[in-house]
Design an enzyme around this catalytic site. Structure first.
Site, PDB file in Angstrom:
ATOM      1  N   PHE A 119       0.843  -1.196   0.000  1.00 11.35           N
ATOM      2  CA  PHE A 119       0.000   0.000   0.000  1.00 11.35           C
ATOM      3  C   PHE A 119       0.879   1.247   0.000  1.00 11.35           C
ATOM      4  O   PHE A 119       2.075   1.202   0.321  1.00 11.35           O
ATOM      5  CB  PHE A 119      -0.943   0.008   1.209  1.00 11.35           C
ATOM      6  CG  PHE A 119      -0.240   0.093   2.534  1.00 11.35           C
ATOM      7  CD1 PHE A 119      -0.008   1.317   3.146  1.00 11.35           C
ATOM      8  CD2 PHE A 119       0.185  -1.060   3.178  1.00 11.35           C
ATOM      9  CE1 PHE A 119       0.639   1.399   4.364  1.00 11.35           C
ATOM     10  CE2 PHE A 119       0.838  -0.991   4.404  1.00 11.35           C
ATOM     11  CZ  PHE A 119       1.076   0.239   5.005  1.00 11.35           C
ATOM     12  N   CYS A 120       0.264   2.363  -0.407  1.00 14.18           N
ATOM     13  CA  CYS A 120       0.940   3.660  -0.436  1.00 14.18           C
ATOM     14  C   CYS A 120      -0.121   4.744  -0.316  1.00 14.18           C
ATOM     15  O   CYS A 120      -1.298   4.447  -0.105  1.00 14.18           O
ATOM     16  CB  CYS A 120       1.766   3.822  -1.710  1.00 14.18           C
ATOM     17  SG  CYS A 120       0.784   3.716  -3.220  1.00 14.18           S
ATOM     18  N   THR A 121       0.265   6.001  -0.479  1.00 11.76           N
ATOM     19  CA  THR A 121      -0.657   7.108  -0.221  1.00 11.76           C
ATOM     20  C   THR A 121      -1.862   7.098  -1.155  1.00 11.76           C
ATOM     21  O   THR A 121      -3.007   7.147  -0.715  1.00 11.76           O
ATOM     22  CB  THR A 121       0.078   8.454  -0.345  1.00 11.76           C
ATOM     23  OG1 THR A 121       1.217   8.440   0.495  1.00 11.76           O
ATOM     24  CG2 THR A 121      -0.831   9.605   0.047  1.00 11.76           C
TER      25      THR A 121
ATOM     26  N   GLY B 197      -1.957   5.014  -4.245  1.00 11.76           N
ATOM     27  CA  GLY B 197      -2.060   3.801  -5.045  1.00 11.76           C
ATOM     28  C   GLY B 197      -1.006   3.642  -6.106  1.00 11.76           C
ATOM     29  O   GLY B 197      -0.812   2.552  -6.642  1.00 11.76           O
TER      30      GLY B 197
ATOM     31  N   ILE C 252      -4.084   4.726   0.602  1.00 10.88           N
ATOM     32  CA  ILE C 252      -4.502   5.063   1.958  1.00 10.88           C
ATOM     33  C   ILE C 252      -5.599   6.123   1.932  1.00 10.88           C
ATOM     34  O   ILE C 252      -6.547   6.077   2.726  1.00 10.88           O
ATOM     35  CB  ILE C 252      -3.300   5.575   2.769  1.00 10.88           C
ATOM     36  CG1 ILE C 252      -2.200   4.513   2.833  1.00 10.88           C
ATOM     37  CG2 ILE C 252      -3.717   5.972   4.181  1.00 10.88           C
ATOM     38  CD1 ILE C 252      -0.849   5.055   3.244  1.00 10.88           C
TER      39      ILE C 252
END
Length: 545
Positions: free
Chosen positions: A188-190, A192, A217
């Protein structure tokens, strides 16, 4: 999502992996649209797609998004919205790069292969499985202020460090089960974009069960209620909000103005925290000289606050517009030029925004110059040449990557064959006689080659057009002119004239004509206005109210 209110700024975070081999050609038009709509932020274009965040008036942001989606390749571009009480960005930058998010590994292509998308509502169930390795792909300072429960922090400084970390985990056996099978990996990341590319990388390495959080996120915090959330802390964002929480409400973090590390309440209560100067993350690294510089800057910030002015992040005061000298008698100057240079052909440029009246003025001046010099009709001393004959024909526009946009934006600088125009001007500059020049057939809507013939009697040439002093989009002819004049008219006058012309010539309704102004002519007018300081004189249209 926080509710919008009058005067609020809309921010839109977006990305899409899509093949854009012509990304460099998209930069100029996109920058122009953003500037015309009062939108600021950063957008990155690369052969692999688009990425960035923009903010501004809601109608402006949505106009930019609509512009992007006119490209069939970006027709389904997704974005995430949030609201802010103040402008999150100070300027607009559209950049062309090798990658929209730099991993530095050739061949990774999320357009062709990528991990399995997992919707926010289904994410908790996946990461709660004991055989799933959950990896946070963000930089270390982002992870410091918040992450999912049980996530592994790779402690990377940049995204390009992730492949080496994954390789080291593989060597240590952290990516395999006790029986030698590769683990399920969830990333996951901020927003996508990182996890989409990192899962593509793992798929390329032979991993089968690879998952990533769709929308990142931010989408999770927007859609999953706090009481059901497995997220702890804040989510770092790359603008003046610094962090957001559930519902995308602005968080409690601020930035250290020395090292740019996000700081929570506890860090701001540390004795090492000095506003604008240091924090627990940089206090030991800053030299005495740097601290002195930062203290002085902070002093100026505080003084500005007392005066209710902005200091840090403030844009420089706009430069006073160059006051061009007024050319009160353009016809007299043209006559003098024609009489003074019998063996050379002075080349003049007449520039003005759409609706400034430059074409009408040029024709009137030309007729008067030839009358004063008693020129026979077939032996004029002065001719006027238009730029419109160098429009790309419709057939060429239809071969562009986005034909619909090219036809809609016809008249923008990138819809002209600027290279051929420069070559033709170079011939004029070399005193070529009996030269032919293209015109524009408004009936057919296409340029007509070799329509205008220049007889040997010509002693002064005036070229009129929008972009003769423009630098970008392949234009490079400004230095070929001996002199350039700018037709000064107020923008509202140019707007009224252009709308009236669309209604009369193109049979547009009032609404259609106004839409054409907003969607094309106004953008072009902004581009032309920026070239005004490069002219030698300004001239006035006597018909201007």
């Amino acid at each position: 999502m926080t509710a919008p209110h009058p005067g609020a700024f809309l921010a839109a975070a977006l990305y899409q992996f899509v093949e854009l081999p012509d990304c460099a050609a998209l930069r100029g038009p996109l920058q122009s649209v953003c500037e015309a709509q009062g939108v600021k932020g950063t957008l990155l274009l690369a052969p692999e797609g688009i990425n960035g965040t923009i903010a501004g008036p809601p109608q402006g942001v949505r106009a930019v998004l609509a512009h992007l989606r006119t490209d069939p390749r970006l027709a389904h571009l997704d974005h995430k919205e949030s609201w802010s009480d103040r402008a999150p960005f100070l300027r607009m930058k559209v950049r062309v790069k090798k990658e929209i998010v730099t991993l530095g590994v050739p061949g990774v292509n999320p357009v062709r292969v990528v991990g399995t998308y997992v919707k926010p509502a289904e994410w908790n169930a996946l990461i709660s499985q004991p055989d799933v390795l959950l990896v946070d792909t963000r930089n270390d300072y982002e992870v410091d202020i918040g992450s999912f429960a049980g996530a592994v922090n790779p402690q990377i400084k940049t995204f390009a460090d992730l492949p080496d970390w994954l390789a080291e985990q593989e060597r240590q056996g952290a990516l395999t089960t006790p029986d030698g099978q590769r683990k399920k990996v969830a990333m996951f990341c901020t927003g996508g974009i990182r996890c989409e590319k990192s899962t593509a990388y793992l798929k390329m390495q032979g991993y089968d069960e690879v998952y990533h959080l769709q929308g990142g996120i931010l989408k999770y915090l927007e859609e999953v209620p706090a009481e059901r959330s497995l997220w702890h802390g804040g989510c770092f964002v790359f603008d003046e909000r610094v962090s957001v929480g559930h519902g995308l409400v602005v968080g409690e973090h601020s930035l250290c103005r020395s090292c740019r590390h996000p700081l929570g309440p506890g860090e701001r209560s540390s004795p090492q925290f000095v506003p604008g100067v240091s924090c627990p993350h940089c206090a030991q690294r800053n030299s005495a000289e740097r601290k002195q510089h930062l203290m002085e800057r902070q002093h100026q910030v505080e003084l500005a606050a007392q005066r209710q002015q902005t200091h840090v992040g403030a844009r420089p005061a706009p430069k006073a517009e160059v006051e061009l000298p007024l050319l009160a008698d353009p016809v007299g100057r043209l006559v003098a030029l024609a009489q003074a240079t019998p063996d050379a052909v002075p080349l003049l440029a007449l520039i003005g925004m759409p609706g400034s009246g430059k074409s009408t003025l040029a024709r009137l001046w030309c007729a008067e110059v030839n009358r004063r010099l008693a020129c026979p009709e077939d032996q004029p001393a002065m001719v006027v040449l238009g730029m419109d004959g160098f429009h790309w024909p419709k057939a060429a526009l239809q071969k562009m990557p986005n034909p619909s946009l090219a036809l809609t934006r016809r008249g923008a600088p990138w819809t002209f064959d600027a290279k051929s125009l420069a070559a033709a001007l170079q011939l004029l500059k070399g005193h070529a006689r009996e030269l032919s020049w293209p015109a524009f057939d408004h009936g057919r809507g296409d340029p007509q080659p070799a329509t205008v013939q220049l007889p040997p009697s010509v002693r002064v040439v005036l070229v009129e057009g929008l972009y003769l002093l423009h630098n970008g989009d392949g234009w490079a002819c400004r230095k070929l002119f001996d002199e350039a004049w700018y037709v000064d008219v107020p923008t509202d006058v140019a707007r009224s004239r252009t709308i009236a012309r669309h209604m009369q010539v193109n049979r547009n309704t009032q609404t259609q004509a106004e839409q054409r102004w907003r969607g094309n002519d106004r953008i072009n007018a902004t581009t032309v206005r920026k070239t005004r300081p490069r002219a030698a004189f300004r001239v006035l249209n006597p018909d201007t109210p």
